[in-house]
Write a protein that holds these residues in place. Structure first.
Motif, PDB file in Angstrom:
ATOM      1  N   THR A  45      69.238  35.523  39.471  1.00 22.99           N
ATOM      2  CA  THR A  45      70.010  34.287  39.584  1.00 22.99           C
ATOM      3  C   THR A  45      69.976  33.502  38.272  1.00 22.99           C
ATOM      4  O   THR A  45      70.777  32.595  38.072  1.00 22.99           O
ATOM      5  CB  THR A  45      69.478  33.399  40.727  1.00 22.99           C
ATOM      6  OG1 THR A  45      68.092  33.133  40.494  1.00 22.99           O
ATOM      7  CG2 THR A  45      69.663  34.083  42.076  1.00 22.99           C
ATOM      8  N   SER A  46      69.054  33.873  37.360  1.00 26.38           N
ATOM      9  CA  SER A  46      68.993  33.251  36.032  1.00 26.38           C
ATOM     10  C   SER A  46      70.091  33.828  35.143  1.00 26.38           C
ATOM     11  O   SER A  46      70.539  34.956  35.330  1.00 26.38           O
ATOM     12  CB  SER A  46      67.640  33.522  35.374  1.00 26.38           C
ATOM     13  OG  SER A  46      66.598  32.941  36.092  1.00 26.38           O
ATOM     14  N   TRP A  47      70.490  33.048  34.147  1.00 32.73           N
ATOM     15  CA  TRP A  47      71.405  33.556  33.139  1.00 32.73           C
ATOM     16  C   TRP A  47      70.650  34.529  32.245  1.00 32.73           C
ATOM     17  O   TRP A  47      69.423  34.521  32.170  1.00 32.73           O
ATOM     18  CB  TRP A  47      71.917  32.432  32.271  1.00 32.73           C
ATOM     19  CG  TRP A  47      72.766  31.423  32.970  1.00 32.73           C
ATOM     20  CD1 TRP A  47      73.163  31.429  34.277  1.00 32.73           C
ATOM     21  CD2 TRP A  47      73.307  30.254  32.390  1.00 32.73           C
ATOM     22  NE1 TRP A  47      73.929  30.339  34.545  1.00 32.73           N
ATOM     23  CE2 TRP A  47      74.046  29.588  33.401  1.00 32.73           C
ATOM     24  CE3 TRP A  47      73.266  29.686  31.132  1.00 32.73           C
ATOM     25  CZ2 TRP A  47      74.719  28.402  33.171  1.00 32.73           C
ATOM     26  CZ3 TRP A  47      73.941  28.511  30.906  1.00 32.73           C
ATOM     27  CH2 TRP A  47      74.654  27.883  31.918  1.00 32.73           C
ATOM     28  N   TRP A  48      71.393  35.354  31.508  1.00 29.31           N
ATOM     29  CA  TRP A  48      70.807  36.204  30.475  1.00 29.31           C
ATOM     30  C   TRP A  48      70.948  35.445  29.165  1.00 29.31           C
ATOM     31  O   TRP A  48      72.055  35.084  28.777  1.00 29.31           O
ATOM     32  CB  TRP A  48      71.534  37.532  30.424  1.00 29.31           C
ATOM     33  CG  TRP A  48      70.975  38.545  29.465  1.00 29.31           C
ATOM     34  CD1 TRP A  48      69.728  38.555  28.893  1.00 29.31           C
ATOM     35  CD2 TRP A  48      71.627  39.701  28.971  1.00 29.31           C
ATOM     36  NE1 TRP A  48      69.571  39.646  28.083  1.00 29.31           N
ATOM     37  CE2 TRP A  48      70.729  40.374  28.119  1.00 29.31           C
ATOM     38  CE3 TRP A  48      72.886  40.248  29.173  1.00 29.31           C
ATOM     39  CZ2 TRP A  48      71.062  41.554  27.457  1.00 29.31           C
ATOM     40  CZ3 TRP A  48      73.213  41.425  28.520  1.00 29.31           C
ATOM     41  CH2 TRP A  48      72.305  42.076  27.677  1.00 29.31           C
ATOM     42  N   SER A  49      69.846  35.165  28.507  1.00 27.70           N
ATOM     43  CA  SER A  49      69.864  34.436  27.235  1.00 27.70           C
ATOM     44  C   SER A  49      69.060  35.194  26.194  1.00 27.70           C
ATOM     45  O   SER A  49      68.026  35.792  26.502  1.00 27.70           O
ATOM     46  CB  SER A  49      69.253  33.044  27.400  1.00 27.70           C
ATOM     47  OG  SER A  49      69.988  32.269  28.300  1.00 27.70           O
ATOM     48  N   ILE A  50      69.540  35.142  24.954  1.00 30.52           N
ATOM     49  CA  ILE A  50      68.800  35.696  23.828  1.00 30.52           C
ATOM     50  C   ILE A  50      68.793  34.638  22.740  1.00 30.52           C
ATOM     51  O   ILE A  50      69.836  34.286  22.183  1.00 30.52           O
ATOM     52  CB  ILE A  50      69.432  37.002  23.294  1.00 30.52           C
ATOM     53  CG1 ILE A  50      69.513  38.061  24.406  1.00 30.52           C
ATOM     54  CG2 ILE A  50      68.628  37.519  22.100  1.00 30.52           C
ATOM     55  CD1 ILE A  50      70.278  39.314  24.014  1.00 30.52           C
ATOM     56  N   ALA A  51      67.588  34.113  22.439  1.00 25.43           N
ATOM     57  CA  ALA A  51      67.445  33.135  21.362  1.00 25.43           C
ATOM     58  C   ALA A  51      67.384  33.844  20.016  1.00 25.43           C
ATOM     59  O   ALA A  51      67.959  33.373  19.040  1.00 25.43           O
ATOM     60  CB  ALA A  51      66.190  32.288  21.584  1.00 25.43           C
ATOM     61  N   GLU A  52      66.685  34.962  19.968  1.00 23.02           N
ATOM     62  CA  GLU A  52      66.575  35.745  18.730  1.00 23.02           C
ATOM     63  C   GLU A  52      66.623  37.225  19.049  1.00 23.02           C
ATOM     64  O   GLU A  52      65.876  37.710  19.882  1.00 23.02           O
ATOM     65  CB  GLU A  52      65.275  35.421  17.987  1.00 23.02           C
ATOM     66  CG  GLU A  52      65.231  34.015  17.422  1.00 23.02           C
ATOM     67  CD  GLU A  52      66.356  33.716  16.441  1.00 23.02           C
ATOM     68  OE1 GLU A  52      66.611  34.559  15.560  1.00 23.02           O
ATOM     69  OE2 GLU A  52      66.975  32.650  16.567  1.00 23.02           O
ATOM     70  N   PHE A  53      67.526  37.928  18.380  1.00 24.05           N
ATOM     71  CA  PHE A  53      67.665  39.374  18.485  1.00 24.05           C
ATOM     72  C   PHE A  53      67.296  39.947  17.119  1.00 24.05           C
ATOM     73  O   PHE A  53      67.805  39.489  16.106  1.00 24.05           O
ATOM     74  CB  PHE A  53      69.106  39.750  18.829  1.00 24.05           C
ATOM     75  CG  PHE A  53      69.332  41.229  18.974  1.00 24.05           C
ATOM     76  CD1 PHE A  53      69.519  42.037  17.866  1.00 24.05           C
ATOM     77  CD2 PHE A  53      69.353  41.819  20.219  1.00 24.05           C
ATOM     78  CE1 PHE A  53      69.725  43.396  18.001  1.00 24.05           C
ATOM     79  CE2 PHE A  53      69.557  43.182  20.375  1.00 24.05           C
ATOM     80  CZ  PHE A  53      69.741  43.971  19.263  1.00 24.05           C
ATOM     81  N   ASN A  54      66.423  40.939  17.101  1.00 26.57           N
ATOM     82  CA  ASN A  54      66.057  41.593  15.849  1.00 26.57           C
ATOM     83  C   ASN A  54      66.030  43.100  16.055  1.00 26.57           C
ATOM     84  O   ASN A  54      65.701  43.583  17.142  1.00 26.57           O
ATOM     85  CB  ASN A  54      64.677  41.129  15.367  1.00 26.57           C
ATOM     86  CG  ASN A  54      64.732  39.710  14.827  1.00 26.57           C
ATOM     87  OD1 ASN A  54      65.239  39.479  13.749  1.00 26.57           O
ATOM     88  ND2 ASN A  54      64.233  38.764  15.599  1.00 26.57           N
ATOM     89  N   ALA A  55      66.375  43.828  14.994  1.00 26.34           N
ATOM     90  CA  ALA A  55      66.335  45.292  15.005  1.00 26.34           C
ATOM     91  C   ALA A  55      65.507  45.729  13.800  1.00 26.34           C
ATOM     92  O   ALA A  55      65.560  45.111  12.744  1.00 26.34           O
ATOM     93  CB  ALA A  55      67.747  45.862  14.916  1.00 26.34           C
ATOM     94  N   TYR A  56      64.724  46.791  13.994  1.00 25.63           N
ATOM     95  CA  TYR A  56      63.807  47.240  12.958  1.00 25.63           C
ATOM     96  C   TYR A  56      63.875  48.756  12.784  1.00 25.63           C
ATOM     97  O   TYR A  56      64.163  49.477  13.717  1.00 25.63           O
ATOM     98  CB  TYR A  56      62.353  46.885  13.346  1.00 25.63           C
ATOM     99  CG  TYR A  56      62.185  45.443  13.720  1.00 25.63           C
ATOM    100  CD1 TYR A  56      62.044  44.477  12.737  1.00 25.63           C
ATOM    101  CD2 TYR A  56      62.198  45.052  15.052  1.00 25.63           C
ATOM    102  CE1 TYR A  56      61.908  43.145  13.078  1.00 25.63           C
ATOM    103  CE2 TYR A  56      62.053  43.721  15.395  1.00 25.63           C
ATOM    104  CZ  TYR A  56      61.905  42.772  14.405  1.00 25.63           C
ATOM    105  OH  TYR A  56      61.774  41.453  14.751  1.00 25.63           O
ATOM    106  N   GLY A  57      63.548  49.196  11.566  1.00 23.83           N
ATOM    107  CA  GLY A  57      63.496  50.616  11.258  1.00 23.83           C
ATOM    108  C   GLY A  57      62.112  51.159  11.408  1.00 23.83           C
ATOM    109  O   GLY A  57      61.166  50.489  11.730  1.00 23.83           O
TER     110      GLY A  57
END
Length: 151
Positions: free
Chosen positions: A139-151
């Protein structure tokens, strides 16, 4: 050897780190659900923990975000931090990688989030685009404050 220390997007740009050592998200290509309240997709890449992208609707299977890392590079981990919206983490997810943003193949990882910071490790692959597909519901929204991708 690839340096796997965590670097935020704003730190990377500010200090001019070598782009071949770490991967970060440069732009949001697509979001399966848009929030009309100003929680825009770019917020998950701005290096500001107090801003966020939000779905604006309860989490549901099939919602997705696609991030462009700017160039094909080796990727082996992503993090999605819902920050101050502690209940807005992905309840379930699949991660897909692509070099061209068109051909995705099979999921490289899947799982269930258990808290505000969701860390997903997978075998290193060369890719430019990262797509995260929501497989859970809440019932909560989907939120992303920070998205990071790494090698």
């Amino acid at each position: 050897m690839v340096d796997r220390r965590v670097q935020r997007l704003h730190q990377w740009r500010e200090f001019g780190r070598r782009r071949d050592e770490r991967a970060v998200a440069d732009g949001v290509v697509g979001v399966g659900v848009l929030d009309g309240r100003g929680d825009v997709p770019a917020n998950m890449l701005d290096g500001v923990a107090g801003s966020r992208w939000s779905s604006g609707v309860p989490m549901a299977a099939g919602q997705s975000v696609t991030v462009d890392t700017g160039a094909v590079r080796s990727l082996a981990r992503i993090t999605m931090d819902s920050g101050g919206s502690a209940n807005d983490y992905a309840r379930g997810y699949q991660v897909f990688l692509s070099s061209d943003g068109v051909s995705w193949g099979s999921a490289v990882a899947s799982g269930s989030g258990t808290g505000a910071l969701v860390t997903v490790d997978f075998p290193a692959q060369n890719a430019r685009y990262v797509k995260v597909v929501q497989t859970g519901a809440s019932t909560s929204w989907w939120s992303i404050a920070e998205f990071n991708a790494y090698g």
